[in-house]
Design a protein around this motif. Structure first.
Motif, PDB file in Angstrom:
ATOM      1  N   TRP A  44       0.835  -1.208   0.000  1.00  0.00           N
ATOM      2  CA  TRP A  44       0.000   0.000   0.000  1.00  0.00           C
ATOM      3  C   TRP A  44       0.866   1.252   0.000  1.00  0.00           C
ATOM      4  CZ3 TRP A  44      -3.276  -2.371   4.495  1.00  0.00           C
ATOM      5  CH2 TRP A  44      -4.249  -3.229   3.959  1.00  0.00           C
ATOM      6  N   ASN A  45       2.032   1.174   0.652  1.00  0.00           N
ATOM      7  CA  ASN A  45       3.024   2.251   0.690  1.00  0.00           C
ATOM      8  C   ASN A  45       2.410   3.628   0.997  1.00  0.00           C
ATOM      9  OD1 ASN A  45       5.708   3.122   0.553  1.00  0.00           O
ATOM     10  ND2 ASN A  45       5.522   3.706  -1.604  1.00  0.00           N
ATOM     11  N   ALA A  78       6.007   6.674   4.198  1.00  0.00           N
ATOM     12  CA  ALA A  78       5.722   7.491   5.377  1.00  0.00           C
ATOM     13  C   ALA A  78       6.866   7.450   6.377  1.00  0.00           C
ATOM     14  CB  ALA A  78       4.436   7.004   6.037  1.00  0.00           C
ATOM     15  N   VAL A  79       7.474   6.287   6.534  1.00  0.00           N
ATOM     16  CA  VAL A  79       8.591   6.145   7.474  1.00  0.00           C
ATOM     17  C   VAL A  79       9.823   6.864   6.937  1.00  0.00           C
ATOM     18  CG1 VAL A  79      10.103   4.504   8.648  1.00  0.00           C
ATOM     19  CG2 VAL A  79       7.660   3.979   8.360  1.00  0.00           C
ATOM     20  N   LYS A  80      10.079   6.709   5.660  1.00  0.00           N
ATOM     21  CA  LYS A  80      11.219   7.404   5.056  1.00  0.00           C
ATOM     22  C   LYS A  80      11.114   8.918   5.233  1.00  0.00           C
ATOM     23  CE  LYS A  80      12.102   4.060   1.306  1.00  0.00           C
ATOM     24  NZ  LYS A  80      12.083   3.868  -0.170  1.00  0.00           N
ATOM     25  N   ASP A  81       9.876   9.438   5.117  1.00  0.00           N
ATOM     26  CA  ASP A  81       9.672  10.887   5.200  1.00  0.00           C
ATOM     27  C   ASP A  81       9.412  11.381   6.625  1.00  0.00           C
ATOM     28  OD1 ASP A  81       9.928  10.922   2.464  1.00  0.00           O
ATOM     29  OD2 ASP A  81       7.757  10.957   2.078  1.00  0.00           O
ATOM     30  N   GLY A  82       9.364  10.461   7.580  1.00  0.00           N
ATOM     31  CA  GLY A  82       9.090  10.858   8.960  1.00  0.00           C
ATOM     32  C   GLY A  82       7.648  11.283   9.183  1.00  0.00           C
ATOM     33  N   GLU A  83       6.748  10.803   8.327  1.00  0.00           N
ATOM     34  CA  GLU A  83       5.333  11.174   8.436  1.00  0.00           C
ATOM     35  C   GLU A  83       4.548  10.085   9.179  1.00  0.00           C
ATOM     36  OE1 GLU A  83       3.914  13.981   7.539  1.00  0.00           O
ATOM     37  OE2 GLU A  83       5.726  14.872   6.691  1.00  0.00           O
ATOM     38  N   VAL A  84       4.967   9.833  10.409  1.00  0.00           N
ATOM     39  CA  VAL A  84       4.303   8.854  11.268  1.00  0.00           C
ATOM     40  C   VAL A  84       3.884   9.576  12.549  1.00  0.00           C
ATOM     41  CG1 VAL A  84       4.463   6.614  12.421  1.00  0.00           C
ATOM     42  CG2 VAL A  84       5.777   7.040  10.325  1.00  0.00           C
TER      43      VAL A  84
END
Length: 373
Positions: free
Chosen positions: A268-269, A296-302
């Motif tokens: 789903w990414n 989301a994890v790569k971009d820090g959007e958690v």
């Protein structure tokens, strides 16, 4: 001598009519007073019939001084409407929650309740506490077909009234509960505020272009590998924020939550991951290598859902969802015209009568720093 006696007798005879008239008038007065006292006095009703939000006809006291909420959703509402009338908890509130709730609620007994398929209520404790009414809250789709309220009422002998948990009906519920428990003015005050702020937030969200709406994964369970789809009662805040929920899973009733694999989430990414703080925190996912390749994890959007004094998103679905919408909208759409700090302060001032300090505000927004024990 005889003449004197005759004269005295004559005076007495002449005086008799006067005495009789005077005595007769006085004798009538008590009779009149007694007649007035015997007039029927209209008795004030001690009970009334209402139709609850499940369409049930219930007889409740005209004066309600004590309330037990059979589900946590009801507690969150009564805690803002009339906290002094709550006489027991479904679950013990955390120390973090009690920082924003009236002190009397810390000493309330924990007697359990009804939470989907999970029932922890102690009937004997409920009967012993003897609340004036029991409040049962459920989704619009299940209330009319739910026989639990009637079962509780039959076993306890206490009136059970049903209310809706639907977010858009929150103002209506405030007015309705306010009427039932004798807090109509307070109910109207909170309902009016909710209506205005809810409409304002939706208007601003609706103006966001479709191209700017992020894809979102809603992480539940302790490993983050459970979720709910669009249209679920558990994802109302996401739906109102008009994000694209990536969860292509079965819609479950009750407690919801469909388990998924990490491979599904990777496929789903999502661009943003929202963690339900009752299960998993953002730091748990950010520091877990198996999530590392997700956008989301790569971009820090958690992010973690704020949860004090009640969760702003779900479990239980409650009045805090208004702030959940406003807060999540600022997360998803950084340029949206919502001053979230001021909105939170205003909400806590009105609903909890708490003037938030800047330190409290920061702590509320950063749920990774809180303990929910």
């Amino acid at each position: 001598m005889k003449r004197k006696l005759w004269a005295l007798a004559l005076m007495c005879v002449l005086a008799l009519p006067l005495v009789a008239c005077s005595g007769g008038t006085d004798a009538q007065k008590p009779a009149e007073d007694q007649s007035e006292q015997q007039q029927p006095v209209e008795q004030q009703a001690t009970e009334r019939e209402i139709t609850d939000m499940a369409g049930r006809t219930v007889t409740i006291p005209t004066e309600v001084n004590s309330v037990y909420c059979a589900v946590p959703t009801g507690e969150a509402m009564v805690a803002t409407l009339s906290p002094d009338k709550i006489i027991g908890w479904v679950n013990e509130p955390s120390a973090a929650a009690m920082e924003y709730l009236p002190e009397n609620l810390a000493s309330m007994p924990v007697i359990g309740g009804w939470m989907g398929q999970q029932v922890t209520a102690n009937m004997e404790d409920i009967i012993t506490l003897d609340p004036d009414i029991i409040i049962y809250v459920g989704t619009d789709g299940t209330l009319g077909n739910d026989d639990v309220p009637d079962q509780i009422q039959k076993e306890t002998g206490i009136p059970v009234v049903c209310a809706s948990s639907a977010l858009e009906r929150t103002p209506e519920v405030y007015r309705t509960l306010g009427d039932w428990i004798g807090e109509a003015d307070r109910g109207e005050e909170l309902a009016t505020y909710y209506e205005i702020k809810f409409a304002e937030a939706l208007e601003k969200i609706d103006a966001i272009p479709e191209s700017e709406r992020p894809t979102v994964y809603y992480a539940e369970n302790s490993d983050g590998l459970a979720t709910d789809p669009t249209g679920s009662s558990h994802t109302e805040v996401l739906d109102y924020c008009k994000v694209k929920n990536v969860a292509d899973v079965e819609m479950k009733s009750g407690q919801g939550r469909t388990e998924v694999s990490i491979e599904q989430v990777i496929a789903w990414n999502p661009e943003l991951i929202l963690c339900h703080s009752g299960f998993v925190l953002a730091d748990d996912i950010m520091n877990n290598p198996q999530w590392a390749d997700i956008q989301a994890v790569k971009d820090g959007e958690v992010y973690t859902t704020p949860a004090v004094p009640f969760n702003w998103f779900d479990r239980p679905p409650n009045v805090m969802r208004l702030l959940g919408i406003e807060w999540f909208a600022t997360v998803c759409y950084p340029d949206i015209d919502i001053d979230i700090n001021q909105e939170v302060k205003d909400f806590y001032k009105l609903f909890y009568k708490v003037d938030l300090t800047d330190a409290q505000l920061e702590k509320l927004m950063n749920q990774n720093q809180l303990s929910f024990e």
